[in-house]
Every structure is written in structure tokens, then in C-alpha cells.
Design an enzyme around this catalytic site. Structure first.
Site, PDB file in Angstrom:
ATOM      1  N   GLU A 387       0.805  -1.223   0.000  1.00 53.65           N
ATOM      2  CA  GLU A 387       0.000   0.000   0.000  1.00 53.65           C
ATOM      3  C   GLU A 387       0.842   1.280   0.000  1.00 53.65           C
ATOM      4  O   GLU A 387       0.757   2.090   0.921  1.00 53.65           O
ATOM      5  CB  GLU A 387      -0.995  -0.033   1.164  1.00 53.65           C
ATOM      6  N   GLU A 507      -5.501 -10.253  -2.862  1.00 49.94           N
ATOM      7  CA  GLU A 507      -6.318 -10.308  -1.637  1.00 49.94           C
ATOM      8  C   GLU A 507      -7.809 -10.240  -1.947  1.00 49.94           C
ATOM      9  O   GLU A 507      -8.573  -9.576  -1.231  1.00 49.94           O
ATOM     10  CB  GLU A 507      -5.945  -9.150  -0.701  1.00 49.94           C
TER      11      GLU A 507
END
Ligand code: XIL
Length: 585
Positions: A387, A507
Site C-alpha cells: 500500500e 487479496e
């Protein structure tokens, strides 16, 4: 469909007939009727109930020495997204020795040597806790802390985040202390150094008839010299070793088996926690059968691997890696450099001066180097950067990168430094930059694409093969109405291929409120988009089963979702069936 599945949990002591390790100390006699009821069977297994003889390799902070187990203070915690401390996260012997059959109460004798410490904590769990979304849900446990002057007993009931009962009893202690715990039908009795200190009512913590052990210290190391357990009637208990969770072989209908018929290099993975794998054989069956790879959900985040500065704790993560390998699953490492799930000591470091920045840079490089090297023979793909983009609220075109501690210390250069450090530590590993929200055509994707273009010459200059670097599309679908447009996703994967990069879906989880059909289509479409592009090498889901799909809403309530491929009873949901059908086409 799944009766051919055999989950074997080999007992490391299986000859537990008969028994009696009546190592009961003085003082507790008046509280135990063991002597009266036990049928004394002669055995050489003096230490039959000595659980210290089992496997304690996979519990963090615990070190085996000649005299017993040394327990080091880790102060390991669970942190909120903003870095504040939410809960303690005391080490538990998950993939190791535990007790599997305590039907009618039990008796525990321990010897605690304070060494330099002022506290020693033993936690007994009826079920392993669930670590979910920045919080931990206890599922029944009792924590016993001996201090120099008190015995503190805390009881957590199933699904509680706070103890339902906390009791403090004054005690007389020495350097070395005998602690005796007896559980009968509805009461625990505690005896310290021969003196009964009190009783606490049972909250049905051990309805599972199992006991898992946690050991912790708050201040300095202490020594567990002895830990013996037997049934209330004097019979020996059976022990199991969680590290022996094995599935004999994958079912031909498993997703990983099926996908290999379409593409023989393709990986289907899922996020897993060792607690669910070891403590829940129905989950273990589904996870180990259906998937070819595991992403450790939380166990390899920095808050867990380096809870204290310079102190690396690999034991629990090693337990998960061991189980993965024993079942022929690969491991995708998650994650090395992240703005969240960092230990509080790191969050507290300043990044104002040049020196302070250099300190943080060194910490990042040491962490990557140490972790990637530790797993050099086991882990060949890593989320090196997790991220890197700012959240939607903070994101601007001028400042698209997340301004976390790594960025504050190094600016954008932390990315190439991290990739290079990981590459040098393991030149065979795939290196991922993992991010959410890249599936749509918007400024987040543009920012990532621009970053990758800037990175390419830097990689080449350092001799890092560009095709060993990839982008992980997290693909979380969290909200009603939210959809991934598979055409756009596929276009982005192709754009990566043009630059020479790999891709993976890392994910995926899909919100359920738009119905089973929409959910199933989303799962299938995202898989297809990846499978049909040769540079997209893996499709990994985040929620395998709704049994472990919890989150906390803003007012602190725990909610359970239906985003997973399997339901709370571990039955396949429509999305899982749709994946099966698609893979068989
Ligand atoms: C989440 C886990 O699922 C939670 O259990 C944990 O408490 C917080 O993190 N993107 C990521 C993952 O890369 O690490 C996050 O996992 C989910 C979002």
C-alpha cells in the site's frame, strides 16, 4: 465429497493409557482427590504429563534451556490502523504442544522461577483466539499472572474482547514458586507455594476439552521449570503437536488441482492464520486442499516479526510456514514495508533530521534483509511494498504516495531501496508492490503506473530483472454497488506486461450484499482476467471462510461478513461452486 479427506493430527504421546504423573506438591493435598481415585498403573513414563517435553519451537519469546523454558518479554501488541495500541498479543504455542482431552476437569502443577522478572503469565486457552482486522477475539481463556505479591486471574469468555472477570489474590512468593491450578466442574482453585489463595468460578472456558498454552512476561525473562497436567481423576491427558497438521493429498476437484489443467504455472492462494489451521480441522481441510499457496494473514507483519527493536520473533510465523510446506503449499510473504501493522517503537521514531532519517532507513533495510534471509529457502515471493499509495482522502496528484514513516525518512526512494534489499537477500524471489483500488481506471492506477515507469530504469540500473517484480491487485470489494470491471483490470495487467512487470490478484474478497450471483460473478471474472494474461501468475483470496471473517465497526461492535468462498460451517458458497464450474470448462 470430502470424506476422502484425512486430517491427521498425530499425537506425540499416544500411549497414554493408564498413567499417573502424580508430581503433586505438598499443600494442595486438601484440594485434590487424585490420590483417592487414581488407579495406580506402574509406568516408567514418569514425565508422561510433562507438557514441557512437547514441541515449543513455534512460540515467540520462548527459549528452551536445560532447566525448562525461558520466557522473554516481548510486549507484543495489536495496533489500530493509526498505530495506537489496541490490545496485547501474548505469544501462544499454536503450532506446538497442546492438550486434547480434558473432559472432567484437570490439575496443573507448575514451577515458576522469577529469575530477573517481577511477573510471569501463563494463559490457558480453550480455543485459539481469532486475530481479525486490528483486533483479537478471544474464544475462551484464562490468564494467570504471578507477581511478587499477587496472583491475578483474568477470564475471557468466548467471543469477548475484554475479560469477563478479573480477580486479584494476595500471595507470598519466593524466587521459585509452585503454582497449582485445579479445575473441577464449575470452579478453579489456585494454590501458590502450598497456600490456597482463592477460587474463581468457571465460565465454561474449556468446553472444547482442549488446552492451548500461552506464556508471557511484562518486564524481564522468567523460567518455567515445570508444567505438568493431568485429568482430575488422575488419568493422563493426551497431547497433540499442532505442527503435524497434514492433509494426505489434494482432492482432484480442489481449485489448485483444477487450475493446473488450464495453466500449469498458475497459483491459487488464500490468506490463512495458523490458529485456524491448527485449531480447526474443518478449516484446515478446506484451506490445505483447495489452495496451493498461503499468504500469512498477519503473522509476518512487522508488528509481529520485530515487536522490540532489533528483536526478531519468527517462531509463530515459522509454525505456519512449516504447516504450509508439510502440505506442499508455497508461501507468499506478507509484508515487509507497510505503513500499518508496525510496532509502536517504530511509530515513535522521529524523522526530522538527516540522522533520524538515516536511522529509519537502516531499520527498514535491516528488517528486509533479516526477514528475507530467514525465509530464503522457503519463501520465493514477497509483498515487499504494501500500500504505497495514499488513501483516497489524502490522495492528491502532487502527493500520491502514502506519507508513512518510511516515506517521511526516504521519500520515494524507499521503494527502490526496499526492492533492492529484498533482491540482494534472495535473488530468486518475486518482489511485489501490493495495493488496493488499482482495478479501476482512476488516478490511483495512473499514479501506480507512473511510479512503475519511474522505477523501471532504476531496477535495470541495479541489475534487478523487471520481470521479477510485480504488482499485486488486492481487489477488495467492500461496499454495496462496488464492482471490479474485469475488462479494465485485464487492461491494467496488460499494461504491466508491456512494461515487463508481472501481476497477481493478491487479496480478493467480495462483499455479499448484492447477492450470491453478483458475488460469484465477481470472483470468477477476476480469476478469468488474471488466468488469461500470462504475466498474471497467481489469484489469491483474502477470506477463505466466513467462520473467520470478522471486523469491527466504528462503534466497536464485532460483525461477521459473508465475503468468503466457504460459509461459517465450511460449506462451499455459490461463489466457490462457480469457480469450480469455470475451472472445469
Ligand atoms: C488485515 C487483516 O485481515 C486483519 O486481520 C488485520 O488485523 C489487519 O490487516 N490489505 C492488506 C492486509 O494488505 O494486510 C490487510 O489485512 C487487509 C488489507
Amino acid at each position: 465429497m470430502k470424506n476422502d479427506a484425512v486430517i491427521k493430527k498425530r499425537l506425540w504421546i499416544s500411549f497414554l493409557i493408564g498413567v499417573v504423573g502424580l508430581g503433586i506438591g505438598i499443600g494442595m493435598k486438601q484440594f485434590s482427590d487424585t490420590e483417592k481415585t487414581a488407579v495406580m498403573i506402574q509406568t516408567n513414563q514418569q514425565n508422561q504429563s510433562n507438557i514441557l517435553q512437547g514441541n515449543w519451537k513455534y512460540i515467540d519469546g520462548v527459549e528452551r534451556v536445560d532447566a525448562g523454558l525461558k520466557v522473554n518479554p516481548l510486549q507484543r501488541v495489536i495496533v489500530e490502523q493509526d498505530g495506537s495500541v489496541a490490545q496485547t498479543n501474548s505469544p501462544i504455542n499454536i503450532a506446538g504442544a497442546h492438550v486434547t482431552d480434558i473432559s472432567d476437569g484437570f490439575v496443573i502443577n507448575t514451577t515458576i522461577d522469577f529469575l530477573q522478572s517481577n511477573t510471569a503469565t501463563i494463559q490457558l486457552y480453550g480455543n485459539l483466539p481469532i486475530i481479525a482486522d486490528e483486533f483479537k477475539i478471544d474464544r475462551g481463556s484464562i490468564g494467570i499472572t504471578l507477581t511478587k505479591s499477587n496472583l491475578v486471574v483474568k477470564i475471557w469468555k468466548s467471543m469477548s474482547q475484554h475479560p469477563v472477570e478479573v480477580r486479584t489474590f494476595p500471595v507470598k512468593t519466593d524466587q521459585i514458586n509452585k503454582l497449582y491450578i485445579e479445575k473441577s466442574h464449575d470452579t478453579y482453585i489456585f494454590v501458590v507455594n502450598g497456600q490456597k489463595v482463592g477460587e474463581v468460578s468457571d465460565h465454561n472456558v474449556f468446553a472444547s476439552e482442549k488446552i492451548w498454552f500461552g506464556l508471557d512476561s511484562e518486564d524481564a525473562e522468567w523460567l518455567l521449570r515445570d508444567l505438568r497436567i493431568e485429568k482430575k481423576n488422575g488419568d493422563a491427558v493426551s497431547f497433540a503437536d499442532g505442527a503435524t497438521v497434514t492433509l494426505q493429498e489434494k482432492n482432484m476437484q480442489s481449485m489448485q488441482k483444477l487450475v493446473l489443467q488450464k495453466r500449469n504455472d498458475f497459483v491459487i492462494g488464500g490468506a490463512m492464520a495458523s490458529g485456524a489451521l491448527v485449531g480447526d480441522s474443518a478449516f484446515a481441510y478446506v484451506a490445505l486442499n483447495d489452495f496451493g499457496s498461503v499468504t500469512p494473514e498477519n503473522e509476518m507483519k512487522m508488528v509481529n516479526l520485530q515487536p522490540k527493536r532489533g528483536v526478531y520473533t519468527f517462531a509463530q510465523a515459522d509454525g505456519l510456514v512449516h504447516i504450509a510446506k508439510a502440505n506442499a503449499l508455497t508461501v507468499h510473504g506478507h509484508t515487509l514495508v507497510f505503513g500499518e501493522a508496525n510496532p509502536p517503537w517504530l511509530a515513535a521514531l522521529p524523522t526530522n533530521t538527516k540522522t533520524e532519517k538515516a536511522v529509519v532507513s537502516k531499520i527498514m533495510q535491516d528488517h528486509i534483509q533479516t526477514v528475507v534471509t530467514h525465509y530464503k529457502n522457503d519463501i520465493f515471493s514477497w509483498d515487499v511494498i504494501n500500500e504505497p499509495l495514499a488513501d483516497y482522502e489524502e490522495f492528491t496528484l502532487e502527493q500520491p504516495l502514502r506519507a508513512h514513516i518510511w516515506y517521511r525518512a526516504m521519500g520515494e526512494s524507499y521503494i527502490i531501496t526496499a526492492l533492492e534489499t529484498a533482491y540482494r537477500a534472495n535473488p530468486d524471489a518475486m518482489l511485489f508492490i501490493n495495493e488496493y483500488g488499482l482495478e479501476a481506471d482512476d488516478e490511483r492506477w495512473n499514479a501506480m503506473y507512473a511510479l512503475l515507469k519511474r522505477l523501471k530504469p532504476q531496477l535495470e540500473q541495479r541489475g534487478i530483472p523487471v520481470d521479477q517484480v510485480g504488482v499485486g491487485f488486492q481487489s477488495h470489494i467492500y461496499e454495496r454497488g462496488d464492482r471490479i470491471d474485469a475488462t479494465v483490470l485485464r487492461k491494467h495487467i496488460k499494461q504491466l506486461a508491456e512494461l515487463g512487470y508481472k501481476a497477481q490478484i493478491s487479496e480478493l474478497d467480495v462483499y455479499s450484499a448484492d447477492g450470491d450471483t453478483v458475488q460469484a460473478d465477481q470472483y470468477v471474472n477476476v480469476l478469468r482476467a488474471c488466468l488469461e494474461e500470462s504475466n498474471c501468475i497467481a489469484w489469491r483470496v483474502w477470506i477463505i471462510a466466513d467462520r473467520y471473517n470478522f471486523w469491527k465497526n466504528d462503534d466497536g461492535h464485532t460483525l461477521q461478513g459473508k465475503d468468503g468462498l466457504y460459509d461459517t460451517s465450511l460449506q462451499p458458497r455459490p461463489a466457490r461452486n462457480a469457480i469450480g464450474q469455470y475451472l472445469k470448462q
